[in-house]
Design a protein around this motif. Structure first.
Motif, PDB file in Angstrom:
ATOM      1  N   SER A  89       1.290   4.697  -7.648  1.00 14.20           N
ATOM      2  CA  SER A  89       1.394   6.341  -7.316  1.00 14.20           C
ATOM      3  C   SER A  89       0.131   7.102  -7.416  1.00 14.20           C
ATOM      4  N   ASN A  90      -0.761   6.511  -8.220  1.00  9.79           N
ATOM      5  CA  ASN A  90      -1.967   7.304  -8.382  1.00  9.79           C
ATOM      6  C   ASN A  90      -3.015   6.868  -7.413  1.00  9.79           C
ATOM      7  N   ALA A  91      -2.913   5.574  -6.665  1.00  7.67           N
ATOM      8  CA  ALA A  91      -3.936   5.083  -5.706  1.00  7.67           C
ATOM      9  C   ALA A  91      -4.588   6.177  -4.912  1.00  7.67           C
ATOM     10  N   ALA A  92      -3.931   6.952  -4.126  1.00  9.89           N
ATOM     11  CA  ALA A  92      -4.488   8.007  -2.998  1.00  9.89           C
ATOM     12  C   ALA A  92      -5.613   9.016  -4.021  1.00  9.89           C
ATOM     13  N   ASN A  93      -5.067   9.348  -5.164  1.00  7.78           N
ATOM     14  CA  ASN A  93      -5.928  10.382  -5.851  1.00  7.78           C
ATOM     15  C   ASN A  93      -7.117   9.753  -6.314  1.00  7.78           C
ATOM     16  N   LEU A  94      -7.137   8.345  -6.668  1.00 13.65           N
ATOM     17  CA  LEU A  94      -8.058   7.725  -7.208  1.00 13.65           C
ATOM     18  C   LEU A  94      -9.211   7.376  -6.054  1.00 13.65           C
ATOM     19  N   TRP A  95      -8.485   7.101  -4.969  1.00 17.12           N
ATOM     20  CA  TRP A  95      -9.511   6.725  -3.630  1.00 17.12           C
ATOM     21  C   TRP A  95     -10.165   8.192  -3.371  1.00 17.12           C
ATOM     22  N   GLN A  96      -9.618   9.284  -3.318  1.00 17.89           N
ATOM     23  CA  GLN A  96      -9.934  10.482  -2.877  1.00 17.89           C
ATOM     24  C   GLN A  96     -11.114  10.824  -3.795  1.00 17.89           C
ATOM     25  N   THR A  97     -10.864  10.657  -5.324  1.00 14.22           N
ATOM     26  CA  THR A  97     -11.931  10.850  -6.308  1.00 14.22           C
ATOM     27  C   THR A  97     -13.210   9.898  -6.249  1.00 14.22           C
ATOM     28  N   GLY A 101     -14.370  -1.512   5.099  1.00 17.24           N
ATOM     29  CA  GLY A 101     -13.167  -2.300   5.645  1.00 17.24           C
ATOM     30  C   GLY A 101     -12.994  -3.618   5.176  1.00 17.24           C
ATOM     31  N   ASP A 102     -12.139  -4.396   5.467  1.00 14.44           N
ATOM     32  CA  ASP A 102     -12.240  -5.884   5.259  1.00 14.44           C
ATOM     33  C   ASP A 102     -13.172  -6.681   6.103  1.00 14.44           C
ATOM     34  N   ARG A 103     -13.435  -6.161   7.088  1.00 15.61           N
ATOM     35  CA  ARG A 103     -14.299  -7.164   8.131  1.00 15.61           C
ATOM     36  C   ARG A 103     -15.678  -7.051   7.542  1.00 15.61           C
ATOM     37  N   VAL A 104     -16.259  -6.242   6.735  1.00 15.71           N
ATOM     38  CA  VAL A 104     -17.355  -6.172   6.162  1.00 15.71           C
ATOM     39  C   VAL A 104     -17.342  -6.810   4.943  1.00 15.71           C
ATOM     40  N   MET A 125       0.755  -1.245   0.121  1.00 18.73           N
ATOM     41  CA  MET A 125       0.106  -0.155  -0.039  1.00 18.73           C
ATOM     42  C   MET A 125       0.890   1.164  -0.111  1.00 18.73           C
ATOM     43  N   SER A 126       0.660   2.387  -0.870  1.00 18.69           N
ATOM     44  CA  SER A 126       1.181   3.572  -0.797  1.00 18.69           C
ATOM     45  C   SER A 126       1.033   4.491   0.392  1.00 18.69           C
ATOM     46  N   GLN A 127       2.098   5.152   0.916  1.00 15.03           N
ATOM     47  CA  GLN A 127       1.830   5.794   2.256  1.00 15.03           C
ATOM     48  C   GLN A 127       0.937   6.770   2.363  1.00 15.03           C
ATOM     49  N   ALA A 128       0.752   7.534   0.992  1.00 12.98           N
ATOM     50  CA  ALA A 128      -0.274   8.514   0.595  1.00 12.98           C
ATOM     51  C   ALA A 128      -1.552   7.952   1.016  1.00 12.98           C
ATOM     52  N   LEU A 129      -1.813   6.560   0.297  1.00 12.04           N
ATOM     53  CA  LEU A 129      -3.273   6.216   0.451  1.00 12.04           C
ATOM     54  C   LEU A 129      -3.552   5.668   1.973  1.00 12.04           C
ATOM     55  N   GLN A 130      -2.595   5.338   2.598  1.00  9.05           N
ATOM     56  CA  GLN A 130      -2.709   4.605   3.948  1.00  9.05           C
ATOM     57  C   GLN A 130      -3.054   5.862   4.852  1.00  9.05           C
ATOM     58  N   GLU A 131      -2.554   7.059   4.696  1.00  4.78           N
ATOM     59  CA  GLU A 131      -2.279   8.127   5.462  1.00  4.78           C
ATOM     60  C   GLU A 131      -4.057   8.752   5.282  1.00  4.78           C
ATOM     61  N   MET A 132      -4.269   8.790   3.996  1.00  7.71           N
ATOM     62  CA  MET A 132      -5.672   9.150   3.631  1.00  7.71           C
ATOM     63  C   MET A 132      -6.800   8.487   4.126  1.00  7.71           C
ATOM     64  N   GLN A 133      -6.628   7.127   4.216  1.00  7.70           N
ATOM     65  CA  GLN A 133      -7.419   6.077   5.004  1.00  7.70           C
ATOM     66  C   GLN A 133      -7.681   6.176   6.533  1.00  7.70           C
ATOM     67  N   CYS A 134      -6.431   6.486   6.918  1.00 10.93           N
ATOM     68  CA  CYS A 134      -6.342   6.733   8.504  1.00 10.93           C
ATOM     69  C   CYS A 134      -7.203   8.047   8.629  1.00 10.93           C
ATOM     70  N   SER A 135      -7.058   8.983   7.932  1.00  4.92           N
ATOM     71  CA  SER A 135      -7.704  10.447   8.418  1.00  4.92           C
ATOM     72  C   SER A 135      -9.374  10.160   8.129  1.00  4.92           C
ATOM     73  N   ALA A 136      -9.765   9.107   7.362  1.00 11.42           N
ATOM     74  CA  ALA A 136     -11.152   8.761   7.198  1.00 11.42           C
ATOM     75  C   ALA A 136     -11.465   7.728   8.175  1.00 11.42           C
ATOM     76  N   GLY A 137     -10.629   7.452   9.311  1.00  6.74           N
ATOM     77  CA  GLY A 137     -11.221   6.662  10.404  1.00  6.74           C
ATOM     78  C   GLY A 137     -10.607   5.252  10.424  1.00  6.74           C
ATOM     79  N   ALA A 138      -9.972   4.847   9.144  1.00  5.74           N
ATOM     80  CA  ALA A 138      -9.668   3.384   9.155  1.00  5.74           C
ATOM     81  C   ALA A 138      -8.833   3.032  10.190  1.00  5.74           C
ATOM     82  N   THR A 139      -9.106   1.490  10.763  1.00  3.95           N
ATOM     83  CA  THR A 139      -8.024   1.030  11.617  1.00  3.95           C
ATOM     84  C   THR A 139      -7.772  -0.314  11.082  1.00  3.95           C
ATOM     85  N   PHE A 140      -6.516  -0.613  11.352  1.00  4.12           N
ATOM     86  CA  PHE A 140      -5.757  -1.722  10.691  1.00  4.12           C
ATOM     87  C   PHE A 140      -5.610  -2.930  11.812  1.00  4.12           C
ATOM     88  N   ASP A 141      -5.642  -4.036  11.188  1.00  2.00           N
ATOM     89  CA  ASP A 141      -5.562  -5.432  11.973  1.00  2.00           C
ATOM     90  C   ASP A 141      -3.802  -5.610  12.023  1.00  2.00           C
TER      91      ASP A 141
END
Length: 353
Positions: free
Chosen positions: A199-207, A217-220, A1-17
């Protein structure tokens, strides 16, 4: 996972196993994400899955000979689900293939990536013009799930339909992001699979989230895959079972020539030799996977997965064919359950694939 994507997901409330540090376990919105998959559109990060690239002139013939579906008939922009099996037709993985002009992309389960790469490499002979590459770390994979997936992509300027059938795909530009979009959510639910450079993962996720896709998340995702009946390696897909038992009839061509495991699969189909089948099981409480299933005191199967739902629990289980199917009342350990149908699976051959 790209660092930018993980940071974006964390800011949206993501928790990780802790056991899967690159996989968002939850965004703190499990009920909303489940509702979105059923009534709106949910967005899942599947970047921990594997992506293999098979290229050079013999790529289609090679894959045709190594797995259950018919690759020789596929054209660029088309795709299919296929199963890699051992010589005795035991399952290795359920894979989605996308044929492009220069290569075939294989979306493989996260815990089968290295095994499949080594398996395929073993069957490349000196005269074969086939090149294998693992491009998993260079790519991100997202899944859109839900009936509003078309509406979301249309709002983002994507011209639909992507293609006429499942796994049809196009490489296009979405908000200045190059992405391959394929029909199919991985479930028997409407949706799409998106493959994008890491390299474009975070931008696509935000879009996609800005366009109102609800992060899941993976649980659901795991709950959905059990409700839907999608078998997973190490649970339903192991060397104890073949693709017919696993309910993956629609991934098998009975009209193509020889491939690894073909003789066993053909014989099982011809002589109706499928001794057990994968079904859903409704349960009032949680039961541990691996629990033996009985009818009138006789062992008839084994539970492979279990998840909570709004109506109790549902599991997946292999049940002996002679014992019955939908409507069968079973004892799962000490717990009574009912065998039910699940939409992802098929239990008979419907004609040429």
């Amino acid at each position: 996972m790209s660092q930018a994507l993980q940071e974006m997901q964390c800011s949206a409330g993501a928790t990780f196993d802790p056991a899967q540090v690159q996989v968002p376990a939850s965004f703190g919105n499990d009920a909303a994400a489940l509702q979105a998959a059923r009534q709106g559109v949910a967005l899942v990060d599947l970047s921990h899955w594997g992506l293999l690239k098979i290229s050079d002139e013999d790529r289609l013939r090679f894959l045709h000979n190594q797995s259950t579906n018919d690759f020789q008939k596929l054209k660029p922009g088309q795709g299919c689900d296929t199963v890699f099996v051992t010589s005795t037709a035991r399952t290795i993985d359920l894979v989605t293939a996308y044929v492009t002009k220069e290569a075939v992309l294989l979306l493989v389960s996260p815990n089968r990536r290295q095994q499949l790469l080594e398996w395929l490499d073993r069957y490349i002979f000196p005269m074969d013009r086939v090149e294998l590459a693992d491009i998993s770390n260079d790519s991100a994979i997202f899944s859109l799930i839900g009936p509003e997936s078309d509406t979301l992509l249309t709002k983002l300027g994507v011209q639909l339909p992507i293609g006429d059938v499942y796994a049809s795909h196009q490489h296009l530009n979405l908000n200045d992001i190059e992405v391959r979009i394929a029909r199919g959510s991985g479930f028997a639910l409407p949706g799409y699979t998106l493959i994008v450079p890491a390299s474009n993962a975070a931008n696509l996720w935000q879009t996609l989230t800005t366009a109102n896709a609800t992060p899941m998340g993976d649980r659901v995702w795991q709950q959905l895959r059990i409700e839907q009946g999608r078998p997973l390696p190490d649970y339903e897909l192991t060397e104890d079972y073949n693709p017919l038992e696993a309910g993956l009839w629609n991934t098998i061509s009975f009209d193509k020539g020889c491939y690894i495991g073909q003789e066993t699969i053909a014989r099982l189909n011809t002589y109706k030799g499928v001794k057990q089948q994968l079904w859903g099981v409704r349960l009032p409480v949680s039961v541990e996977p691996g629990t033996v299933i009985t009818v009138d005191g006789e062992k008839v199967g084994k539970l492979t997965s279990c998840t909570p739902t709004e109506q109790g629990y549902i599991g997946l289980a292999y049940i002996r064919t002679k014992a019955g199917g939908v409507g069968l009342q079973v004892q799962v350990g000490e717990i009574e359950g009912d065998v039910v149908d699940v939409p992802f699976l098929t239990h008979e051959y419907y004609g040429s694939q």
